[in-house]
Design an enzyme around this catalytic site. Structure first.
Site, mmCIF file in Angstrom:
data_model
loop_
_atom_site.group_PDB
_atom_site.id
_atom_site.type_symbol
_atom_site.label_atom_id
_atom_site.label_comp_id
_atom_site.label_asym_id
_atom_site.label_seq_id
_atom_site.Cartn_x
_atom_site.Cartn_y
_atom_site.Cartn_z
ATOM 1 N N GLU A 57 0.838 -1.215 0.000
ATOM 2 C CA GLU A 57 0.000 0.000 0.000
ATOM 3 C C GLU A 57 0.868 1.259 0.000
ATOM 4 O O GLU A 57 0.552 2.237 -0.654
ATOM 5 C CB GLU A 57 -0.933 0.014 1.218
ATOM 6 N N CYS A 214 -15.315 2.148 -21.547
ATOM 7 C CA CYS A 214 -16.679 2.232 -21.003
ATOM 8 C C CYS A 214 -17.571 1.084 -21.464
ATOM 9 O O CYS A 214 -18.457 0.649 -20.726
ATOM 10 C CB CYS A 214 -17.311 3.568 -21.380
ATOM 11 N N CYS A 217 -17.558 -1.581 -18.993
ATOM 12 C CA CYS A 217 -17.701 -1.167 -17.589
ATOM 13 C C CYS A 217 -19.022 -1.649 -16.990
ATOM 14 O O CYS A 217 -20.088 -1.449 -17.566
ATOM 15 C CB CYS A 217 -17.619 0.353 -17.501
HETATM 16 S S1 SF4 Z 1 -17.196 4.602 -14.637
HETATM 17 FE FE1 SF4 Z 1 -17.322 3.186 -16.343
HETATM 18 S S2 SF4 Z 1 -18.698 4.123 -17.788
HETATM 19 FE FE2 SF4 Z 1 -18.082 5.707 -16.371
HETATM 20 S S3 SF4 Z 1 -16.331 6.672 -17.339
HETATM 21 FE FE3 SF4 Z 1 -15.542 5.069 -16.018
HETATM 22 S S4 SF4 Z 1 -15.311 3.330 -17.379
HETATM 23 FE FE4 SF4 Z 1 -16.695 4.753 -18.394
#
Ligand code: SF4
Length: 381
Positions: A57, A214, A217
């Site tokens: 850490e 994304c 995600c």
């Molecule tokens: S949280 Fe997920 S959807 Fe939002 S910007 Fe980050 S990677 Fe993209």
């Protein structure tokens, strides 16, 4: 902004489901910690040994996993437990750390090992935060990783993910209490160890600083930045006006032959391989003259007496502003050793131009040359 209870549960479930098959489950400080934990008697059952986690850490504070991993292995080979760390000299510790940068971390680990040997492993947030070099997020990371205690974390990855999730209009540094609140609200109290690791893994693997993935995600349906098609615009950056300022004390140490002491930074890290005048960052509440004395002792193993101020000025880097306070110093005791640099050298002031210095040091060199010329003409008159 904020999270409803239903939203919080949904986010937690999605994250842990994603993490089960996509997270980093092979981090050695976790597997090694399981192996070592049975050797301890004063920690809750089901705990991982805090030593390898603590070292990891702290190494991760300013460094990514890929960079720190070889250092962590080297460290664990040389100092496999806190007793051996405590018995080592600071020089041995710095040698193992050499190249990883931010040397205060190594010094603090060494200092902290003595505290831990004396008082045993802390089991509370306050206990960990009383250990040198441990802030709230590192303490939360250790407590959740080692003991599965429900403490939130807020490292760089988590700040970025949360800022994007809520499309925060302010830079993270400006809204830390709000981000802490969100990290605490989202935390899965049944599985804090897994949840915090999953959150860090999401930031490191999917919600990366550049080009976040994304489409992969688990939170994309809940993410405001993604719904605005502006994932890359968050977190909002600090403007130059709001850059943080650090104060650095620098010592110009001259010897009886009129030579000045310089040291060469380590090759890795910021301004690596360049030469500079010794010094370092002022600690909170510390007098700048004390900073210089302390830095000379810690980084060069010498004792100096701080004399007149030579110059003070500000220098702005891309991410921070530094206020330099430069003092003339006299060497009282010791032979300079490069404890936190790769070389130290006494050089004639007129030869300073033969060494590469960071831009900010040019002000110091000019001020020193001017001062030496004035002293010379005063003596002559
Ligand atoms: S949280 Fe997920 S959807 Fe939002 S910007 Fe980050 S990677 Fe993209």
């Amino acid at each position: 902004m904020g999270f409803s209870r239903a939203c919080k549960i949904g986010l937690g479930e999605k994250l842990l489901y994603w993490w089960a098959s996509n997270g980093r489950h092979d981090l050695p400080w976790k597997s090694d910690s399981i192996l070592f934990a049975s050797a301890l008697t004063n920690i809750p059952s089901g705990s991982f040994h805090p030593y390898p986690i603590w070292i990891a850490e702290v190494m991760l504070q300013q460094t990514q996993v890929g960079v720190m991993l070889p250092y962590w292995h080297k460290w664990m080979t040389k100092f496999p437990n806190v007793n051996l760390l405590e018995r080592a000299s600071l020089e041995e510790v710095l040698l193992v750390w050499q190249g990883l940068g931010y040397y205060a971390r190594a010094r603090n680990l060494h200092k902290a090992s003595k505290q831990i040997i004396k008082h045993s492993w802390p089991l509370t947030l306050e206990g960990w935060m009383a250990i040198p070099g441990i802030g709230r997020t590192t303490a939360g990371g250790i407590l959740s990783s080692a003991f599965d205690f429900p403490y939130p974390i807020l490292d760089g990855n988590v700040r970025r993910v949360l800022s994007r999730l809520q499309a925060c209009p302010d830079p993270p540094q400006k809204i830390l209490p709000i981000l802490w609140k969100w990290s605490e609200t989202l935390l899965d109290r049944e599985r804090p160890r897994d949840f915090n690791q999953a959150l860090m893994d999401l930031g490191a693997l999917i919600c990366t600083p550049r080009n976040p993935k994304c489409s992969l995600c688990p939170w994309k349906k809940n993410c405001r930045a993604y719904s605005l098609d502006k994932s890359g615009s968050f977190p909002v950056k600090m403007t130059s006006k709001s850059l943080s300022t650090a104060v650095v004390g620098v010592g110009i140490v001259l010897n009886d032959s009129g030579e000045v002491l310089i040291d060469q930074r380590l090759n890795d890290g910021l301004l690596g391989g360049l030469w500079e005048f010794p010094g370092g960052k002022q600690e909170p509440e510390e007098l700048i003259t004390k900073t210089i004395v302390r830095e000379m002792q810690e980084e060069l193993s010498i004792t100096v007496e701080v004399g007149e101020e030579l110059i003070s000025f500000d220098h702005t880097y891309s991410h921070k502003k530094i206020h330099f306070e430069v003092y003339l110093c006299t060497l009282i005791k010791g032979i300079p050793k490069p404890l936190a640099s790769q070389k130290v050298k006494w050089v004639r002031p007129e030869s300073l131009h033969e060494y590469p210095f960071p831009a900010a040091n040019v002000h110091i060199i000019n001020a020193l040359k001017k001062r030496l010329l004035e002293d010379k003409s005063q003596k002559a008159s």
